[in-house]
Design a protein around this motif. Structure first.
Motif, mmCIF file in Angstrom:
data_model
loop_
_atom_site.group_PDB
_atom_site.id
_atom_site.type_symbol
_atom_site.label_atom_id
_atom_site.label_comp_id
_atom_site.label_asym_id
_atom_site.label_seq_id
_atom_site.Cartn_x
_atom_site.Cartn_y
_atom_site.Cartn_z
ATOM 1 N N ARG A 38 8.776 18.964 -10.271
ATOM 2 C CA ARG A 38 7.805 17.886 -10.053
ATOM 3 C C ARG A 38 8.231 16.574 -10.720
ATOM 4 N NH1 ARG A 38 2.907 17.953 -8.186
ATOM 5 N NH2 ARG A 38 2.676 20.193 -8.362
ATOM 6 N N GLN A 39 8.798 16.637 -11.909
ATOM 7 C CA GLN A 39 9.140 15.427 -12.663
ATOM 8 C C GLN A 39 10.628 15.088 -12.663
ATOM 9 O OE1 GLN A 39 6.904 13.342 -14.210
ATOM 10 N NE2 GLN A 39 5.339 14.555 -13.214
ATOM 11 N N ALA A 40 11.467 15.913 -12.081
ATOM 12 C CA ALA A 40 12.921 15.752 -12.205
ATOM 13 C C ALA A 40 13.441 14.379 -11.807
ATOM 14 C CB ALA A 40 13.638 16.829 -11.397
ATOM 15 N N LEU A 41 12.980 13.849 -10.695
ATOM 16 C CA LEU A 41 13.518 12.571 -10.221
ATOM 17 C C LEU A 41 13.204 11.408 -11.161
ATOM 18 C CD1 LEU A 41 12.865 12.917 -6.388
ATOM 19 C CD2 LEU A 41 15.033 13.137 -7.612
ATOM 20 N N TYR A 42 12.131 11.537 -11.919
ATOM 21 C CA TYR A 42 11.738 10.464 -12.839
ATOM 22 C C TYR A 42 12.704 10.314 -14.014
ATOM 23 C CZ TYR A 42 7.300 10.344 -10.369
ATOM 24 O OH TYR A 42 6.333 10.226 -9.407
ATOM 25 N N GLU A 64 7.726 20.451 -4.697
ATOM 26 C CA GLU A 64 7.066 20.001 -5.926
ATOM 27 C C GLU A 64 7.203 18.488 -6.124
ATOM 28 O OE1 GLU A 64 8.107 22.187 -9.500
ATOM 29 O OE2 GLU A 64 8.657 23.893 -8.253
ATOM 30 N N ALA A 65 8.220 17.898 -5.549
ATOM 31 C CA ALA A 65 8.522 16.479 -5.790
ATOM 32 C C ALA A 65 8.302 15.604 -4.555
ATOM 33 C CB ALA A 65 9.959 16.340 -6.275
ATOM 34 N N GLU A 66 7.488 16.062 -3.603
ATOM 35 C CA GLU A 66 7.323 15.338 -2.349
ATOM 36 C C GLU A 66 6.886 13.893 -2.538
ATOM 37 O OE1 GLU A 66 4.800 17.698 0.180
ATOM 38 O OE2 GLU A 66 6.529 18.815 0.925
ATOM 39 N N TYR A 67 5.921 13.668 -3.437
ATOM 40 C CA TYR A 67 5.444 12.300 -3.630
ATOM 41 C C TYR A 67 6.566 11.391 -4.136
ATOM 42 C CZ TYR A 67 3.193 8.136 -5.246
ATOM 43 O OH TYR A 67 2.879 6.816 -5.446
ATOM 44 N N ALA A 68 7.309 11.843 -5.134
ATOM 45 C CA ALA A 68 8.395 11.020 -5.689
ATOM 46 C C ALA A 68 9.453 10.731 -4.632
ATOM 47 C CB ALA A 68 9.019 11.704 -6.908
ATOM 48 N N VAL A 69 9.786 11.722 -3.809
ATOM 49 C CA VAL A 69 10.767 11.517 -2.746
ATOM 50 C C VAL A 69 10.269 10.462 -1.773
ATOM 51 C CG1 VAL A 69 11.890 12.592 -0.750
ATOM 52 C CG2 VAL A 69 11.834 13.795 -2.943
ATOM 53 N N ARG A 70 9.026 10.605 -1.288
ATOM 54 C CA ARG A 70 8.474 9.611 -0.356
ATOM 55 C C ARG A 70 8.459 8.223 -0.965
ATOM 56 N NH1 ARG A 70 4.487 13.493 0.613
ATOM 57 N NH2 ARG A 70 2.982 12.265 -0.572
ATOM 58 N N ALA A 71 8.081 8.133 -2.233
ATOM 59 C CA ALA A 71 8.010 6.827 -2.888
ATOM 60 C C ALA A 71 9.389 6.191 -3.018
ATOM 61 C CB ALA A 71 7.353 6.959 -4.258
ATOM 62 N N LEU A 72 10.421 6.976 -3.276
ATOM 63 C CA LEU A 72 11.772 6.421 -3.376
ATOM 64 C C LEU A 72 12.349 6.051 -2.014
ATOM 65 C CD1 LEU A 72 13.368 8.581 -6.192
ATOM 66 C CD2 LEU A 72 13.055 6.092 -6.201
ATOM 67 N N PRO A 76 10.287 0.383 -3.827
ATOM 68 C CA PRO A 76 11.374 -0.096 -4.679
ATOM 69 C C PRO A 76 11.658 0.784 -5.888
ATOM 70 C CG PRO A 76 9.402 -1.383 -5.076
ATOM 71 C CD PRO A 76 9.095 -0.445 -3.935
ATOM 72 N N SER A 77 10.663 1.585 -6.332
ATOM 73 C CA SER A 77 10.892 2.387 -7.538
ATOM 74 C C SER A 77 9.772 3.396 -7.724
ATOM 75 C CB SER A 77 10.981 1.495 -8.775
ATOM 76 O OG SER A 77 9.737 0.856 -9.009
ATOM 77 N N ILE A 78 10.009 4.330 -8.642
ATOM 78 C CA ILE A 78 8.964 5.224 -9.135
ATOM 79 C C ILE A 78 8.930 5.081 -10.650
ATOM 80 C CG2 ILE A 78 9.020 6.876 -7.236
ATOM 81 C CD1 ILE A 78 10.773 8.717 -8.988
#
Length: 135
Positions: A38-42, A64-72, A76-78
């Protein structure tokens, strides 16, 4: 932004297509993962993924990381804020982690249904054994 989820049955050529696309990119600009927590991309580093092709080899590995993927893909950033103990004072302080996008993103799935927001954020070509290694 470039984003796609290749759908099809087992051994239908999905991973082959993703590999062909990634081979068109300089290796230092491709980041391939089998799973994101869930937090890995951050915590990848501020510019570690910016303008890179990010691949998750199977859609289940990014759930687990769908939101972060969509946001990236689309933004412009997460950013993530978390409390960390200050080494000097011992008190908790808030630290902000920022990861810049945008990213290009590819993954594969055998599931014919996609989360609605993910389907809107990416192209979803289908693969079948009858079409060989093309979609």
């Amino acid at each position: 932004a470039l984003a796609g989820t290749f759908k099809g049955g087992s051994s239908s050529g999905k991973s082959h297509i993703v590999r062909v696309v990634s081979d068109l990119m300089p290796p230092e600009e491709v980041n391939e993962f089998t799973h994101f927590s869930r937090q890995a991309l951050y915590y990848t580093g501020e510019d570690a993924l910016r303008h890179h092709l990010v691949i998750c080899t199977e859609i289940a590995g990014r759930r687990e990381a769908e939101y972060a993927v969509r946001a990236l893909i689309s933004g412009p950033s997460i950013t993530s804020a978390m409390p960390v103990k200050d080494a000097v004072t011992g008190r908790l302080v808030t630290v902000t982690f920022r990861v810049n996008g945008p990213i290009a993103f590819l993954d594969t799935t055998t599931d014919i249904r996609l989360h609605a927001e993910n389907a809107n954020a990416s192209s979803t070509p289908s693969c079948s054994r009858s079409c060989g290694n093309s979609c």
